[in-house]
Design a protein around this motif. Structure first.
Motif, mmCIF file in Angstrom:
data_model
loop_
_atom_site.group_PDB
_atom_site.id
_atom_site.type_symbol
_atom_site.label_atom_id
_atom_site.label_comp_id
_atom_site.label_asym_id
_atom_site.label_seq_id
_atom_site.Cartn_x
_atom_site.Cartn_y
_atom_site.Cartn_z
ATOM 1 N N LYS A 152 -30.826 -1.183 -6.031
ATOM 2 C CA LYS A 152 -30.999 -2.623 -5.833
ATOM 3 C C LYS A 152 -31.035 -3.362 -7.167
ATOM 4 O O LYS A 152 -30.297 -4.342 -7.368
ATOM 5 C CB LYS A 152 -32.319 -2.887 -5.065
ATOM 6 C CG LYS A 152 -32.442 -2.113 -3.765
ATOM 7 C CD LYS A 152 -33.749 -2.390 -3.047
ATOM 8 C CE LYS A 152 -34.984 -1.897 -3.760
ATOM 9 N NZ LYS A 152 -35.090 -0.422 -3.876
ATOM 10 N N THR A 153 -31.900 -2.889 -8.058
ATOM 11 C CA THR A 153 -31.995 -3.537 -9.367
ATOM 12 C C THR A 153 -30.669 -3.431 -10.109
ATOM 13 O O THR A 153 -30.211 -4.393 -10.734
ATOM 14 C CB THR A 153 -33.127 -2.901 -10.197
ATOM 15 O OG1 THR A 153 -34.356 -3.079 -9.500
ATOM 16 C CG2 THR A 153 -33.230 -3.522 -11.576
ATOM 17 N N SER A 154 -30.043 -2.263 -9.997
ATOM 18 C CA SER A 154 -28.737 -2.088 -10.656
ATOM 19 C C SER A 154 -27.753 -3.137 -10.159
ATOM 20 O O SER A 154 -26.944 -3.660 -10.937
ATOM 21 C CB SER A 154 -28.189 -0.692 -10.384
ATOM 22 O OG SER A 154 -29.071 0.282 -10.877
ATOM 23 N N PHE A 185 -37.384 -10.486 -13.227
ATOM 24 C CA PHE A 185 -37.282 -9.045 -13.423
ATOM 25 C C PHE A 185 -38.360 -8.296 -12.651
ATOM 26 O O PHE A 185 -39.458 -8.805 -12.439
ATOM 27 C CB PHE A 185 -37.391 -8.710 -14.911
ATOM 28 C CG PHE A 185 -36.259 -9.258 -15.722
ATOM 29 C CD1 PHE A 185 -35.122 -8.513 -15.955
ATOM 30 C CD2 PHE A 185 -36.320 -10.558 -16.237
ATOM 31 C CE1 PHE A 185 -34.071 -9.025 -16.699
ATOM 32 C CE2 PHE A 185 -35.273 -11.078 -16.977
ATOM 33 C CZ PHE A 185 -34.142 -10.303 -17.204
ATOM 34 N N GLN A 186 -37.996 -7.081 -12.269
ATOM 35 C CA GLN A 186 -38.933 -6.249 -11.521
ATOM 36 C C GLN A 186 -40.243 -6.063 -12.293
ATOM 37 O O GLN A 186 -41.314 -6.148 -11.724
ATOM 38 C CB GLN A 186 -38.284 -4.890 -11.262
ATOM 39 C CG GLN A 186 -39.123 -3.989 -10.373
ATOM 40 C CD GLN A 186 -38.294 -2.821 -9.844
ATOM 41 O OE1 GLN A 186 -37.067 -2.780 -10.005
ATOM 42 N NE2 GLN A 186 -38.939 -1.885 -9.210
ATOM 43 N N ASN A 187 -40.135 -5.825 -13.592
ATOM 44 C CA ASN A 187 -41.341 -5.573 -14.387
ATOM 45 C C ASN A 187 -41.696 -6.753 -15.275
ATOM 46 O O ASN A 187 -42.170 -6.571 -16.397
ATOM 47 C CB ASN A 187 -41.158 -4.332 -15.243
ATOM 48 C CG ASN A 187 -40.862 -3.117 -14.400
ATOM 49 O OD1 ASN A 187 -41.571 -2.853 -13.444
ATOM 50 N ND2 ASN A 187 -39.806 -2.411 -14.733
ATOM 51 N N ASP A 189 -36.088 -10.107 -8.369
ATOM 52 C CA ASP A 189 -36.280 -8.664 -8.231
ATOM 53 C C ASP A 189 -37.756 -8.372 -7.958
ATOM 54 O O ASP A 189 -38.578 -8.386 -8.859
ATOM 55 C CB ASP A 189 -35.812 -7.946 -9.501
ATOM 56 C CG ASP A 189 -35.602 -6.456 -9.268
ATOM 57 O OD1 ASP A 189 -36.047 -5.939 -8.218
ATOM 58 O OD2 ASP A 189 -35.003 -5.801 -10.145
ATOM 59 N N GLU A 190 -38.062 -8.126 -6.712
ATOM 60 C CA GLU A 190 -39.426 -7.845 -6.256
ATOM 61 C C GLU A 190 -40.438 -8.865 -6.787
ATOM 62 O O GLU A 190 -41.356 -8.524 -7.521
ATOM 63 C CB GLU A 190 -39.826 -6.425 -6.666
ATOM 64 C CG GLU A 190 -38.849 -5.400 -6.110
ATOM 65 C CD GLU A 190 -39.403 -3.971 -6.137
ATOM 66 O OE1 GLU A 190 -40.635 -3.814 -6.231
ATOM 67 O OE2 GLU A 190 -38.595 -3.034 -6.013
ATOM 68 N N PRO A 191 -40.271 -10.118 -6.382
ATOM 69 C CA PRO A 191 -41.156 -11.165 -6.902
ATOM 70 C C PRO A 191 -42.606 -11.011 -6.438
ATOM 71 O O PRO A 191 -43.492 -11.646 -6.996
ATOM 72 C CB PRO A 191 -40.544 -12.455 -6.337
ATOM 73 C CG PRO A 191 -39.778 -12.027 -5.141
ATOM 74 C CD PRO A 191 -39.266 -10.652 -5.455
#
Ligand SMILES: Nc1ncnc2c1ncn2[C@@H]1O[C@H](COP(=O)(O)OP(=O)(O)OP(=O)(O)O)[C@@H](O)[C@H]1O
Ligand SMILES: [Mg+2]
Lengths: 267, 318
Positions: free
Chosen positions: A55-57, A97-99, A189-191
C-alpha cells in the motif's frame, strides 16, 4: 452532493489518476505486481490490505518516490512511466506519511507554511528585506495557513516546535501541511494509526470535511476497517503486492477472496 | 608540588598581575575564535542540509582567497575580482551539486564523504594550475580593509588591537546575523531548514533538493571566501592555510555538527581557550601546545556535556 472543486479540466466523477499494470520490486522483493486501478475526481478511495501488501509502495509510486519497473501512471490525462516528487507536488498531489515526516525543529506554523512553498513566488531579493511584494505575499500565505490551523483546531500549538507534540497532534499538523498545498489529490498513509478513539473521530471528520468542502480527491490507506467502510466511496484491496478486489464498500465486504485473505483473518 | 603550583596557581597569579596582557590574550583568542566559528559554520551548513561531511571546506577557504588574489594579479580591479570570486564559488556550488551530489544521492554517507576528498584534490590542482602554487599576499588595502593597530590604555597597561582583526570580528558578526535572518525569515531559509529535518517531507511539498544543495554549497563558499580574506590578511594566501580546517573539527565536536549557534559559541570557546592555554600554560609543556589543545578542550568539555553545547540529550528509543 460534492462541491465541484477547483477544476483543471477534470470534472467530478472523471478519472483523475490511473495506474496501469504497475509492477515494482526491490531486488528480489516484489512490492507491487501488475496492479491497475483508478481514482475519480472527488472521491475518497481507500487502499487496504495486510501488512506488507504494498500500500505504502503504491503511494510512493504515485507521488514519485518510487519508480516502478513496469506500468504507467496517468494523472490529469497525462501518461508517464514514472512520477517525480517535484512534478507530483507542483501538479497538486500532496501527502502524509505512515510514520509522520514533519520538520521537527520548526513550529506548527512554519511546518504548514512549508506546504506553501510552491505557491510562493516572491523574489529572493525582496525577501531579504522583508519588504514590498515578498512581505505582501508572506502575509497572504499566512492567512491561508491560519485558516487551515483554525480548521484543524490547532490554534493552541501554533508556535510549538512539532517535535515536542504528542503523536496524534503531529499527524494533524502533517495533514495541515498537506492541505496547505491546496491539493487536487491528497494521499493519506494511515492517518489514524496509533490514535485513540476520540482522535480517530476528529481525524475522520477532518477527512470528510476536506472532501466535502473543497472537493479534494483523497486516497486513503487505513487498517481500521470500520473507518474505511464509513469514509470511502470505493476500495482497492491489495495482498502480497497484487490487487485482489476493487469496488464499493458493500462489494468488497461481501467478496469471498477478501474475506478469506484479509477481513476474516484477525490481526 | 612545584609542578602543581605551576599548573594550577601560577597562571592565575600571572593573569591577576598583568590584566592588560590577559585582555590582549582574550582579544586575540576571540579573533581566532571568530574565524574558527566561520569555518565550522561552513561545515555545519553543508552537513545539515545534505548530511555530507565536507572534507573540502578547508580547501574551499584557500581556493576562494586564491581566486580573489589571482584575478587581482591578472590585472582585474580589486572589487571586480571579489565579484568574480563570488561567481567562481557559485559555479563551484552548481558543479558540485550536478557532478557529485546528484549522481551520488542515496549512496551511503561514507561515499559522499570520500567524494569530498575528490573535490579537495580537484580544487588544489585547479588552484595551482590557474594561479600557481606560490604563496600570495592578500589584497587587504585594495579592498579598503584597515591596516595598523589601535592602542587602548587600560588596567594600568595597554592593549593593542589590529584594525584588520576588528574588521574581521565586525564582518563575521554581520555575516552571521544575515545568515540567521536568512534561515529564520525567508522562504528559502525555511526550505533549507525543512531539508535539514526531513528529505522526504521536503520533497513531498515540492522543495527541490538539488536547488537547496546548490544554495547551501554556495553559501558555504561565500563563508569560505570571507574566512579566506580575513585569514589571508593575517598571514598569506597559500595551500598551507587549509590546515585551519583542522581547527574546525574540535569546534564541531564541541558545538555539534548540526548546530549553527554551536559552531559560533564553540568557535569562540576554542579560540579563546587556545590562546589562554598557549600563553599561560604553553611554556610549561614546552610549546607545540596549539596543535592539540583545541582537541583537549573539546574532549574535556564533552566529558561534562556529552550532547555537546546545544545538542539535546539523545535518548534512544528502544
Ligand atoms: N525501500 C524499500 N526497500 C526494500 N523493500 C521495500 C522498500 N519499501 C517497501 N519494501 C517492501 O515492499 C513490500 C511492501 O511494503 P509496503 O510498505 O508498501 O507495505 P504496506 O502495505 O504499506 O504495509 P504496512 O501495512 O505494514 O504499512 C514489503 O515487503 C516491504 O518490505
Ligand atoms: Mg504502509
Amino acid at each position: 452532493m460534492r462541491a465541484p472543486g477547483s477544476d483543471k479540466g477534470v470534472a467530478a466523477g472523471d478519472v483523475l489518476l490511473a495506474v496501469d499494470n504497475v509492477s515494482l520490486n526491490f531486488g528480489g522483493v516484489k512490492a507491487i505486481t501488475d496492479v491497475s486501478f483508478d481514482i475519480r475526481k472527488g472521491e475518497i478511495r481507500a487502499i487496504i490490505g495486510p501488512n506488507g501488501a504494498g500500500k505504502t509502495s503504491m503511494l510512493n509510486v504515485i507521488n514519485g518516490f518510487y519508480h516502478p519497473q513496469q506500468g504507467r501512471i496517468t494523472y490529469r490525462g497525462e501518461t508517464r512511466q514514472k512520477m517525480r516528487p517535484y512534478v507530483a507536488a507542483s501538479q497538486g498531489i500532496s501527502r502524509t506519511f505512515q510514520n509522520v515526516a514533519l520538520f521537527k525543529g520548526m513550529s506548527t506554523l512554519d511546518n504548514i507554511m512549508a506546504g506553501r512553498t510552491l505557491k510562493m513566488r516572491g523574489s529572493f531579493f525582496w525577501q531579504l528585506f522583508r519588504h514590498g511584494p515578498a512581505m505582501r505575499e508572506e502575509i497572504e500565505h499566512r492567512k491561508v495557513v491560519e485558516e487551515i490551523i483554525d480548521f484543524l483546531e490547532i490554534q493552541a500549538i501554533r508556535k510549538t516546535p512539532v517535535g515536542k507534540l504528542p503523536y496524534g497532534l503531529q499527524k494533524r499538523v502533517e495533514l495541515g501541511r498537506a492541505l496547505a498545498m491546496e491539493p487536487d489529490l491528497l494521499l493519506l498513509d494511515e492517518p489514524m494509526a496509533g490514535m485513540n478513539l476520540e482522535e480517530k473521530e476528529d481525524m475522520s471528520r477532518f477527512i470528510i470535511d476536506v472532501n466535502n468542502q473543497y472537493g479534494t480527491t483523497i486516497a486513503l490507506i487505513e487498517h481500521d476497517i470500520g473507518v474505511v467502510m464509513d469514509l470511502s466511496d470505493r476500495i482497492v484491496v491489495l495482498e502480497y503486492g497484487r490487487k485482489i478486489a476493487d469496488g464499493t464498500p458493500d462489494q468488497v465486504k461481501s467478496d469471498q477472496t477478501v474475506i478469506d485473505a484479509y477481513l476474516g483473518v484477525p490481526h | 608540588m612545584n609542578l602543581l603550583y605551576a599548573l594550577f596557581v601560577d597562571p592565575w597569579v600571572q593573569m591577576g598581575q598583568a590584566p592588560d596582557l590577559l585582555v590582549q590574550t582574550l582579544w586575540e583568542g576571540l579573533v581566532s575564535g571568530v574565524l574558527y566559528a566561520l569555518i565550522a559554520l561552513g561545515f555545519v551548513l553543508i552537513f545539515k542540509a545534505s548530511g555530507v561531511f565536507n572534507f573540502a571546506q578547508g580547501i574551499m577557504v584557500v581556493f576562494a582567497a586564491l581566486t580573489l588574489v589571482g584575478f587581482y594579479e591578472m590585472g582585474v580591479p580589486a572589487f571586480l575580482a571579489l565579484a568574480l570570486a563570488v561567481g567562481v564559488m557559485f559555479l563551484l556550488a552548481v558543479t558540485v551539486e550536478r557532478v557529485v551530489l546528484r549522481p551520488l544521492v542515496n549512496q551511503p554517507d561514507i561515499i559522499l564523504f570520500m567524494a569530498t576528498f575528490g573535490i579537495t584534490y580537484v580544487l588544489i590542482g585547479l588552484g595551482e594550475l590557474i594561479f600557481g602554487g606560490n604563496p600570495k599576499r592578500m589584497i587587504t588595502e585594495q579592498l579598503y580593509l584597515p591596516k595598523g593597530a589601535v592602542e587602548f590604555k587600560i588596567l594600568g597597561g595597554f592593549v593593542s588591537l589590529q584594525k584588520i582583526d576588528i574588521a574581521a570580528a565586525i564582518i563575521a558578526a554581520i555575516m552571521i546575523a544575515v545568515l540567521a535572518f536568512f534561515f529564520q525569515k525567508t522562504r528559502i531559509g525555511r526550505a533549507l531548514r525543512a531539508v535539514a529535518d526531513s528529505h522526504k517531507a521536503a520533497l513531498s511539498v515540492g522543495i527541490s533538493l538539488n536547488q537547496i544543495w546548490a544554495i547551501v554549497w554556495f553559501t558555504a563558499g561565500i563563508v569560505a571566501l570571507v574566512t579566506g580574506i580575513m585569514w589571508g590578511a593575517r598571514s598569506e594566501v597559500s595551500f598551507a592555510l587549509q590546515v585551519i580546517a583542522l581547527k574546525a573539527l574540535p569546534v564541531l565536536i564541541l558545538g555539534g555538527f548540526t548546530s549553527v549557534p554551536g559552531a559560533i559559541v564553540g568557535g569562540l570557546i576554542i579560540g579563546i581557550g587556545e590562546k589562554l592555554g598557549e600563553f599561560y600554560w604553553g611554556p610549561l609543556v614546552g610549546g607545540g601546545i596549539e596543535s592539540w589543545l583545541a582537541y583537549f578542550i573539546a574532549l574535556a568539555f564533552l566529558l561534562f556535556r556529552p550532547q555537546g553545547l546545544f545538542g539535546e540529550k539523545i535518548i534512544e528509543r528502544i
